[in-house]
Write an enzyme that holds these catalytic residues in place. Structure first.
Site, short mmCIF file in Angstrom:
data_model
loop_
_atom_site.label_atom_id
_atom_site.label_comp_id
_atom_site.label_asym_id
_atom_site.label_seq_id
_atom_site.Cartn_x
_atom_site.Cartn_y
_atom_site.Cartn_z
N TYR A 154 -22.51 -35.41 27.61
CA TYR A 154 -22.11 -35.74 26.54
C TYR A 154 -21.29 -36.78 26.96
CZ TYR A 154 -16.73 -35.98 24.72
OH TYR A 154 -15.25 -36.70 25.04
N LYS A 193 -12.32 -26.92 16.12
CA LYS A 193 -13.68 -26.81 17.52
C LYS A 193 -13.22 -25.60 18.21
CE LYS A 193 -12.59 -31.10 19.70
NZ LYS A 193 -12.22 -31.77 20.28
N1 NAD Z 1 -9.89 -33.89 22.38
C1 NAD Z 1 -9.68 -34.35 23.22
O1 NAD Z 1 -9.68 -33.52 23.74
C2 NAD Z 1 -10.65 -35.45 23.36
C3 NAD Z 1 -10.87 -36.52 24.78
C4 NAD Z 1 -11.36 -37.31 25.31
C5 NAD Z 1 -12.36 -37.76 24.28
N2 NAD Z 1 -12.18 -37.43 22.50
C6 NAD Z 1 -12.52 -38.24 21.77
O2 NAD Z 1 -11.61 -38.49 20.46
C7 NAD Z 1 -13.12 -38.25 19.21
C8 NAD Z 1 -12.27 -37.28 18.47
O3 NAD Z 1 -12.35 -35.51 19.26
P1 NAD Z 1 -11.53 -34.77 18.50
O4 NAD Z 1 -11.03 -34.03 19.63
O5 NAD Z 1 -10.91 -35.00 17.57
O6 NAD Z 1 -13.75 -33.82 17.57
P2 NAD Z 1 -13.84 -33.40 16.86
O7 NAD Z 1 -15.21 -32.44 16.78
O8 NAD Z 1 -12.48 -32.13 16.06
O9 NAD Z 1 -14.35 -34.08 15.38
C9 NAD Z 1 -15.03 -35.07 15.27
C10 NAD Z 1 -15.65 -35.58 14.49
O10 NAD Z 1 -16.46 -36.44 13.93
C11 NAD Z 1 -17.52 -35.99 13.14
N3 NAD Z 1 -18.68 -36.34 13.35
C12 NAD Z 1 -19.92 -36.06 14.81
N4 NAD Z 1 -20.51 -36.30 14.84
C13 NAD Z 1 -20.71 -37.57 13.75
C14 NAD Z 1 -21.48 -38.14 12.78
N5 NAD Z 1 -22.91 -38.81 14.06
N6 NAD Z 1 -21.87 -38.52 12.32
C15 NAD Z 1 -20.51 -38.32 11.53
N7 NAD Z 1 -19.25 -37.80 11.96
C16 NAD Z 1 -19.98 -37.06 13.41
C17 NAD Z 1 -17.16 -34.45 13.10
O11 NAD Z 1 -17.64 -33.74 12.29
C18 NAD Z 1 -15.75 -34.20 13.34
O12 NAD Z 1 -15.13 -34.25 12.21
C19 NAD Z 1 -14.54 -38.14 19.72
O13 NAD Z 1 -14.92 -39.46 20.27
C20 NAD Z 1 -14.32 -37.36 21.37
O14 NAD Z 1 -15.17 -37.33 21.80
C21 NAD Z 1 -11.49 -36.87 22.49
#
Ligand code: NAD
Length: 328
Positions: A154, A193
């Protein structure tokens, strides 16, 4: 129509239309709903394949939702005659314990490549989600110049996003591309999640069900926990960053897991002892803390919530019967 965002005391000229990838997820749905709440006339388009996202996060959303993996989107065909004012790229596999390297790197990186190659046509501003995971193991405050040290697939995929962004910026110096290295985000609309939701949500669930909060031995690991409302504000204001770049988005402080349990105990009027267990993950970051001075300078970022006030705000939402009883 010229919409104005009033953020951090300034005004931000955007957005008649915006694309949000991953808009059914935790951060994406909060972003979509906030965009819509502030600017009901804006046309917001979500692309999500629902691999982790949940349509229930989008209750009240009145834009368009395209259900598709980004790799299959063919953005340059589908959006042939469309120009968005901003693209927020959040779609990603977000379960850091998914160790399928091909899937993590292919889906996360190729999805971003699709978007950025198409966005280059009109040089649409792109705000994309990177991660504090890129820093790997550290024992001091993380600055954007700290070399990446990804400890799992990741995190590696996120480093590749940053590399791609730097590459495209070198080719197109006037283009606005902003990477946001989110730290540990917590808040409403994360229940879908499951075991990848924030530890604040997971410990809350355990405690209200009468179970002792389970944290890694000895609870002195420290993380930078940042509330979703600050993350959404930072993400929106990044459209008007004074220059392209990659910025840390955290609270700027760290708290131990024991601290989190203490704050939850106090907020819930409980006195539950932590149940310690050994951490099974060698890649785990035992310390994160963001240096947020660059984000402050470039996007005016100033978090409004500390851990105590963020948890209080979140519990108000959970205790209102929102997503607290969903899939865990
Ligand atoms: N939540 C955190 O603490 C955190 C920390 C660091 C980075 N991030 C980044 O922030 C972003 C959002 O994270 P989140 O916490 O909302 O996670 P999340 O899993 O709730 O959201 C990710 C979304 O992307 C969609 N998705 C995944 N792969 C896909 C693809 N190939 N095509 C279309 N849709 C796709 C999923 O269905 C989901 O709705 C991500 O890029 C994550 O890596 C989040």
């Amino acid at each position: 129509m010229n919409l104005q965002f009033a953020l951090y005391g300034g005004t931000l000229d955007i957005v008649r239309s915006a694309l949000i990838t991953g808009g059914a997820g935790f951060i994406g749905s909060n972003l979509a709903l906030e965009l819509q709440a502030r600017y009901p006339e804006a046309w917001v388009v979500i692309v999500d394949d629902f691999r982790s996202g949940d349509f229930r996060n989008l209750e009240g959303f009145h834009g368009d939702c395209i259900a598709s993996p980004l790799q299959d989107l063919q953005a340059s065909v589908r959006f042939k005659d469309v120009t968005f004012d901003a693209i927020f790229h959040l779609a990603s596999i977000t379960d850091t314990t998914d160790h399928d390297r091909l899937r993590q790197v292919r889906d996360n990186v190729e999805g971003f490549r699709q978007i950025i190659e198409w966005a280059m046509r009109d040089q649409t501003p792109v705000i994309y989600a990177s991660s504090a995971a890129t820093y790997g193991h550290a024992d001091s405050v993380m600055h954007e110049s700290t070399p990446p040290s990804p400890q799992n697939a990741y995190a590696f995929s996120k480093v590749q996003l940053d590399n791609l962004a730097v590459h495209y910026l070198q080719q197109n110096p006037a283009w606005r591309i902003v990477g946001l290295r989110y730290f540990n985000v917590y808040g409403p609309r994360e229940a879908h999640k499951g075991h990848a939701s924030s530890m604040i949500y997971q410990l809350y669930r355990q405690m209200v069900q009468g179970n002792n909060p389970r944290i890694f031995t000895d609870g002195e690991q420290r993380r930078d926990f940042v509330y979703i409302k600050d993350v959404v504000d930072a993400t929106l204001s990044a459209v008007e960053a004074s220059k392209s770049g990659i910025y840390n988005i955290g609270s700027g402080t760290s708290a131990s897991f024991n601290d989190v349990v203490a704050i939850l105990n106090s907020a819930l009027e409980l006195s539950m002892a932590a149940a310690y267990f050994d951490n099974p993950h060698p890649f785990y970051q035992n310390f994160t803390q963001a240096d947020i001075s660059a984000a402050n300078e470039m996007v005016g970022y100033r978090p409004a919530f500390d851990l105590q006030s963020g948890i209080t705000d979140y519990l108000g939402w959970l205790e209102n019967g929102k997503q607290g009883d969903r899939t865990m």
